[in-house]
Design an enzyme around this catalytic site. Structure first.
Site, PDB file in Angstrom:
ATOM      1  N   TRP A 186     -44.584  -9.227 -39.525  1.00 32.12           N
ATOM      2  CA  TRP A 186     -44.909  -7.935 -40.142  1.00 32.12           C
ATOM      3  C   TRP A 186     -43.606  -7.342 -40.676  1.00 32.12           C
ATOM      4  CZ3 TRP A 186     -47.857  -6.890 -35.136  1.00 32.12           C
ATOM      5  CH2 TRP A 186     -46.990  -6.810 -34.044  1.00 32.12           C
ATOM      6  N   ASP A 281     -43.335 -18.574 -49.695  1.00 30.02           N
ATOM      7  CA  ASP A 281     -44.200 -17.394 -49.771  1.00 30.02           C
ATOM      8  C   ASP A 281     -44.754 -17.167 -51.178  1.00 30.02           C
ATOM      9  OD1 ASP A 281     -45.412 -14.884 -48.909  1.00 30.02           O
ATOM     10  OD2 ASP A 281     -43.920 -14.904 -47.323  1.00 30.02           O
TER      11      ASP A 281
END
Length: 601
Positions: A186, A281
């Site tokens: 996160w 990513d």
């Protein structure tokens, strides 16, 4: 999830793959290429296997949101229709006749479905309670050769504030550290991280539950950019027209969707962290290995016949194209409440969303574009945007990219640029500092153009430039019909390009904008070059202005540029895996397609 698989199948939007495919790169690579096709389909792998060819118990589904039609079927409406419903709530009109009164009443009744409903019984997601905790029994994908481990990529991460008043579901990648440990990526700006710091300050463990599958709309809601402390499942209820039905996790007090396919429960020890990553990513680059929180798994539950859902991120276009497109449309009315003069906006997927935004507004006074730029950079997740181009109401449609670029390049000059700094997405690699760096605003709402240059042919200009520097390998001029043509230069960089730009000013009468690219760039691939430029520049460091000329350094950075972080590698497919998929008859050998999307770099 099975209901939506049936809907996709009925609409010819699902491809079932019975051939055994490995969770070690094969499923990810095949999914990565499929979603780039104009007629892409969701893929259901009925025989996933591990790297040792051991079969998993549950099938794997990818690319569920892999087309605009699939997205609309999942949402039950077009994104613009949902946006219209939101706009009516934000700007209600007094009903003037019976039909309008009925419509207003139906809107109020629909709001009863917004609040999630907590069930007292066990859920469908708890039909099977695993006696042994072993994450390796789940078909979790390893997407890229450089990934540190398998990662859960479509997990709905449910958390709550320390006082229990605020609830959140986010979508964070989750690295498998071991049979009972997950890395919680996160990012610093996310609600999950905010809650984590509350628990850490209090010296308490943080409960977390991760849901996989269930109604696909949960997945989209998990990434929706709602205001802080607004539970994303409120949006689910609004869109679906029925309450999200939640059940309590078995080992912690987090509530998760009743119909999730798999649930991973646990706790985060706020006193510990572990190196997480690297991971290829959604920027199309690997993000570095850094310390992040770790979740200790306390229980795994599932439906009797679950389906494991995963997504693949990397170079565009991918499934997030459709995710982001829906977010863009649905949140336009909410954005207008902060920027009332905004008419429309667009986040091109090859600008990786936060890296580039195009905005049309009702220009009314000098510096109006600058005012809107600062408003954008101060609004929620919009504050991560690195580059924003603003046009007036007379501009072409924002998704007509060729006409839009021609319009902008016919109106701007260095006087049109606003270069400043601010926060950036934690995944941004170009800025010299993590999480903050340069930003660029371009005001094309006012014509500040200067006369066009005296153009030469590509070959003539290359000869002149190579006299200045033999490290210039090739060039290509585009949008030559405008006052600000762009010259894309392929170069071998051995010194800061700002110095080369200054030397090339000897021929400034022949150019306006120079964009420097690395030697592996394809000058003719404009789609991927936008991706490279918006990823690789920090406006404060990499934009050079001298008189009427602009230079942009879109190359990889190093110590020569004052860049002391590690520049990341691109997410490139592994050739041997692609060759293996071709040999299995699951993939066509198409060199033109591979080059178009720079599959191998």
């Amino acid at each position: 999830m099975k209901d939506y698989i049936k809907i996709l199948q009925e609409n010819n939007l699902l491809k079932v793959i019975d051939t055994p495919c490995s969770t070690e790169l094969e499923i990810a690579h095949l999914s990565y290429l499929e979603v780039k096709k104009p007629d892409s389909k969701a893929l259901l792998f009925t025989n996933p296997v591990d790297k040792n060819d051991k079969k998993y118990e549950m099938p794997v589904l990818t690319n569920l949101f892999g087309s605009q039609r699939a997205l609309e079927l999942i949402m039950g409406a077009k994104p613009d229709e949902i946006a219209s419903r939101i706009e009516k709530l934000l700007k209600p009109k007094k009903p003037e006749n019976f039909s309008q009164k009925l419509e207003f009443l139906s809107q109020l009744i629909r709001l009863k479905s917004v609040l999630p409903k907590r069930l007292k019984s066990r859920g469908e997601c708890q039909q099977v309670v695993k006696s042994k905790i072993n994450l390796y029994e789940l078909p979790i994908l390893r997407t890229w050769e450089g990934d540190a481990a398998p990662f859960i990529t479509m997990g709905q991460v449910y958390t709550k504030s320390l006082d229990g008043k605020a609830h959140n579901v986010g979508m964070y990648r989750l690295q498998v550290h071991g049979p009972d440990e997950l890395g919680m990526h996160w990012q610093i700006h996310k609600d999950g991280a905010h809650f984590f710091h509350q628990y850490a300050k209090a010296g308490k463990q943080m409960p977390v539950s991760v849901a996989i599958g269930g109604d696909p709309l949960y997945i989209w809601c998990a990434q929706a950019p709602l205001p802080k402390d607004v539970f994303e499942l409120l949006l689910y209820g609004f869109i679906r027209g029925k309450n999200a039905r939640l059940v309590k996790s078995i080992t912690n007090d987090i509530y998760i969707p009743n119909d999730a396919d798999v649930v991973i429960e646990g706790f985060v020890d706020t006193t510990q962290s572990r190196i997480e990553g690297p991971f290829g990513d959604h920027t199309g680059f690997y993000t570095p290995a850094e310390p992040f929180a770790v979740m200790k798994v306390s229980k795994i539950t599932q439906k009797k016949n679950p389906i494991f859902y995963a997504t693949v991120v990397g170079k565009p276009p991918l499934e997030d194209k459709y995710f982001g497109g829906a977010t863009e449309r649905i949140f336009l009315p909410l954005l207008k409440t902060s920027v009332p003069d905004l008419i429309d906006y667009k986040m091109p997927e090859n600008g990786v969303f936060h890296n580039l935004i195009l905005a049309k507004f009702a220009a009314a006074y000098p510096a109006h574009a600058q005012q809107i730029a600062h408003a954008f950079w101060g609004v929620g997740q919009m504050s991560f945007v690195k580059h924003a181009i603003f046009v007036g109401s007379d501009a072409p449609a924002l998704d007509d990219y060729s006409a839009f670029c021609e319009y902008v390049l016919s109106r701007i000059s260095p006087a049109s640029l606003l270069i400043t700094s601010g926060i950036c997405d934690q995944l941004d690699h170009a800025s010299p500092n993590a999480c903050f760096g340069g930003k660029l605003g371009v005001d094309a709402s006012v014509d500040k153009s200067t006369p066009a240059p005296m153009l030469l042919s590509d070959d003539e200009l290359l000869i002149k430039f190579q006299k200045i520097s033999p490290e210039i390998l090739a060039l290509r001029q585009i949008f030559t019909q405008t006052k600000n043509p762009i010259t894309i230069i392929k170069t071998l960089k051995t010194a800061p390009l700002k110095e080369l730009f200054k030397r090339l000013l000897a021929f400034k009468e022949h150019f306006k904008i120079l964009v420097f690219m690395d030697s592996d760039a394809r000058l003719e691939n404009h789609y991927m070059n936008v991706w490279r430029v918006t990823n690789n520049i920090d406006a404060l460091r990499d934009i050079f202005i001298n008189g009427e000329q602009i230079g942009i350094d879109a190359t990889a950075k190093n110590a020569l540029d004052g860049y002391h972080r590690q520049w990341p590698q691109m997410t490139n497919c592994t050739r041997s895996v692609i060759d293996g998929l071709i040999k299995k008859g699951l993939l066509d050998s198409n060199s033109e397609f591979f080059e178009k999307f720079e599959i191998f770099g």
